[in-house]
Write a protein that holds these residues in place. Structure first.
Motif, PDB file in Angstrom:
ATOM      1  N   ASP A   1       0.847  -1.189   0.000  1.00  0.00           N
ATOM      2  CA  ASP A   1       0.000   0.000   0.000  1.00  0.00           C
ATOM      3  C   ASP A   1       0.886   1.243   0.000  1.00  0.00           C
ATOM      4  OD1 ASP A   1      -3.162   0.582   0.707  1.00  0.00           O
ATOM      5  OD2 ASP A   1      -1.843   2.210   1.357  1.00  0.00           O
ATOM      6  N   ARG A   2       0.385   2.316  -0.586  1.00  0.00           N
ATOM      7  CA  ARG A   2       1.179   3.544  -0.676  1.00  0.00           C
ATOM      8  C   ARG A   2       1.179   4.354   0.609  1.00  0.00           C
ATOM      9  NH1 ARG A   2      -2.570   7.058  -4.877  1.00  0.00           N
ATOM     10  NH2 ARG A   2      -4.429   7.259  -3.573  1.00  0.00           N
ATOM     11  N   GLN A   3       0.214   4.101   1.487  1.00  0.00           N
ATOM     12  CA  GLN A   3       0.144   4.863   2.736  1.00  0.00           C
ATOM     13  C   GLN A   3       1.130   4.316   3.765  1.00  0.00           C
ATOM     14  OE1 GLN A   3      -1.433   7.633   3.084  1.00  0.00           O
ATOM     15  NE2 GLN A   3      -2.566   7.575   1.147  1.00  0.00           N
TER      16      GLN A   3
ATOM     17  N   ALA B   1      -5.656   3.944   5.818  1.00  0.00           N
ATOM     18  CA  ALA B   1      -5.427   5.387   5.864  1.00  0.00           C
ATOM     19  C   ALA B   1      -6.082   6.156   4.715  1.00  0.00           C
ATOM     20  CB  ALA B   1      -3.926   5.671   5.867  1.00  0.00           C
ATOM     21  N   GLU B   2      -6.868   5.481   3.874  1.00  0.00           N
ATOM     22  CA  GLU B   2      -7.558   6.217   2.808  1.00  0.00           C
ATOM     23  C   GLU B   2      -9.071   6.176   3.055  1.00  0.00           C
ATOM     24  OE1 GLU B   2      -6.266   6.259  -1.170  1.00  0.00           O
ATOM     25  OE2 GLU B   2      -4.157   6.007  -0.663  1.00  0.00           O
TER      26      GLU B   2
ATOM     27  N   HIS C   1     -11.288   2.585  10.942  1.00  0.00           N
ATOM     28  CA  HIS C   1      -9.836   2.763  10.853  1.00  0.00           C
ATOM     29  C   HIS C   1      -9.132   2.028  11.992  1.00  0.00           C
ATOM     30  CE1 HIS C   1      -5.932   4.560  10.312  1.00  0.00           C
ATOM     31  NE2 HIS C   1      -5.970   5.099  11.514  1.00  0.00           N
TER      32      HIS C   1
ATOM     33  N   GLY D   1       4.054   2.393   2.300  1.00  0.00           N
ATOM     34  CA  GLY D   1       4.804   3.451   1.636  1.00  0.00           C
ATOM     35  C   GLY D   1       5.307   3.058   0.271  1.00  0.00           C
TER      36      GLY D   1
ATOM     37  N   HIS E   1       4.366   2.502  -3.770  1.00  0.00           N
ATOM     38  CA  HIS E   1       3.411   2.843  -4.813  1.00  0.00           C
ATOM     39  C   HIS E   1       3.374   1.730  -5.867  1.00  0.00           C
ATOM     40  CE1 HIS E   1       2.593   7.140  -3.748  1.00  0.00           C
ATOM     41  NE2 HIS E   1       3.679   6.903  -3.024  1.00  0.00           N
TER      42      HIS E   1
END
Length: 442
Positions: free
Chosen positions: A30-32, A37-38, A201, A221, A223
């Motif tokens: 995940d990018r978060q 977190a989205e 969440h 973190g 992408h």
């Protein structure tokens, strides 16, 4: 098997947990920086099997037309030069017939009831705490026309095992005394005692910790940039990793759980997913007067809003405090998460209208998230034409409601096991007698 789950929202996290429980070697990307977190971050927080009437229903076309151009409309099509939006809109209209609405309600209730049961098992097994409230959900109506329109869907839900009971205004106020302030405007209500609410969440973070402790690996973190196919199968996923470097990751199977971004990743593979981002808003307000604030989770169907209550965690020396979370509406406007001041103000205005003095509106915190909406509101769960690529996406406004059931189901499908649920899963595997699998476009 080695399985990569693409996405660490509530859907990806439940998928990862159940895949790990079935013995797979699981990696989540995940990018978060943290899970959930989205779109799972500040949503309405309801486990609402009773919220099973899809947006696409016989009354929707005229409503949508009347709302065009109204900035504060509950469902706003912000028309743009976007072919995907127009195609989605045409599919939405096709789902508005009485027969399609009944079919879709059946699917949504089946998945929701199963998922709620799985959530309870999970909570008991792991001892999860996520500010949950098990006081039911009360749908209230300030429009007699809206209330009358809710009676037939509620009856169908009861026939399917969702005990959404019609109650009088007086009974609604007994269930939630804060509604007394609007007694003269209450046209009616329905109550589903088995429904719940909580912090989605926090749930996602807690379940991710449990999955990680059991062996699942989390790559946050990172992408995701592409899925690459070779020999008719997904060969690898390409990412920009935590250090900003290109990396290729390989697995035996891949589960797509990227919410509204799912169709963008698989479009180069020739897979077209009928998902469009429906931007939802939420407002979080500190409780000003506890005696005036609601305790029971509520749904305002006319304005497409849901109301939940939490106890926020203590932070930076500040004591824990009660907050009201009001979320909903839908804006179809591409992938922008920009907040509309008019739409935010409309939500706060509705809170003040219904519960005057209950919240500190001057301290309101606003948020938006992109819900992955299908035209039918039925999510896409199952296999694709690519043998090792699986879907768990398209849950719209019911991501958390359907998360645990979807996660357990996709884990079984990936493992070659039959799902425990009678549902129109994507792909050829089906789920027992009477299931008609939904085939995705090539």
């Amino acid at each position: 098997m080695r399985v990569i789950v693409l996405g660490a929202g509530v859907i990806g996290t439940t998928s990862a947990y159940f895949l790990q429980q079935l013995g797979h070697e699981v990696t989540v990307i995940d990018r978060q920086a943290v899970p959930g977190a989205e779109t799972s971050l500040a949503n309405g927080g309801q486990i609402s099997v009773s919220h099973a009437e899809p947006w696409a229903n016989p009354s929707a076309p005229l409503k949508v037309l009347s709302w065009l151009g109204k900035e504060d409309a509950p469902l706003l099509f912000r028309l743009r030069a976007d072919m995907r939006q127009w195609l989605w809109g045409l599919q939405f209209l096709r789902e508005c017939t009485p027969a399609r609405t009944r079919h879709n309600i059946h699917q949504i209730v089946q998945l929701g009831t199963y998922s709620r049961d799985v959530l309870r098992e999970l909570r008991e097994h792991l001892g999860l705490q996520y500010d949950q409230r098990t006081q039911g959900i009360l749908h209230f109506y300030t429009s007699a026309r809206e209330f009358d329109g809710a009676l037939a869907p509620a009856e169908q839900m009861r026939a399917l095992g969702c005990e959404r009971q019609v109650v009088s205004a007086e009974e609604a106020i007994r269930i939630e005394p804060a509604l007394a302030a609007m007694r003269d405007r209450l046209a009616g209500a329905t109550f589903t005692a088995e429904d719940e609410s909580g912090d989605a969440h926090l749930f996602t973070r807690e379940l991710a910790r449990a999955a990680e402790a059991a062996g699942a690996r989390w790559r946050m973190g990172c992408h995701i940039t592409a899925l690459r196919e070779a020999g008719g199968r997904i060969d690898h996923v390409e990412i920009t990793n935590e250090e900003g470097r290109y990396e290729r990751l390989q697995a035996d199977a891949y589960v797509l759980a990227l919410g509204a971004h799912s169709p963008l990743l698989v479009q180069p593979l020739g897979i077209s997913l009928p998902i469009y981002p429906a931007k939802g808003y939420s407002v979080t307000l500190p409780v000003r007067d506890a005696a005036l604030a609601y305790q029971t989770s509520l749904t305002d169907d006319e304005f497409k809003l849901v109301f939940s209550r939490y106890t926020s965690a203590a932070q930076g020396g500040r004591a824990a405090r009660d907050v009201l979370r009001v979320a909903g509406t839908a804006e179809l406007n591409g992938y922008s998460r920009a907040l509309s001041e008019v739409r935010c103000a409309a939500i706060v205005r509705r809170v003040e209208e219904l519960f005057p003095g209950a919240a500190d509106t001057a301290a309101a915190q606003y948020w938006s998230g992109l819900r992955p909406a299908t035209p039918s509101n039925v999510p896409l769960i199952g296999s694709t034409r690519v043998p090792n690529l699986f879907l768990n996406t398209g849950h719209g406004t019911l991501g958390w409601t359907h998360a645990c059931g979807s996660g357990r189901s996709i884990a079984r499908i990936v493992s070659g096991l039959a799902p425990e649920l009678d549902f129109a899963f994507c792909g050829p595997q089906g789920a027992g007698a009477g299931v008609q699998p939904a085939q995705l476009p090539a």
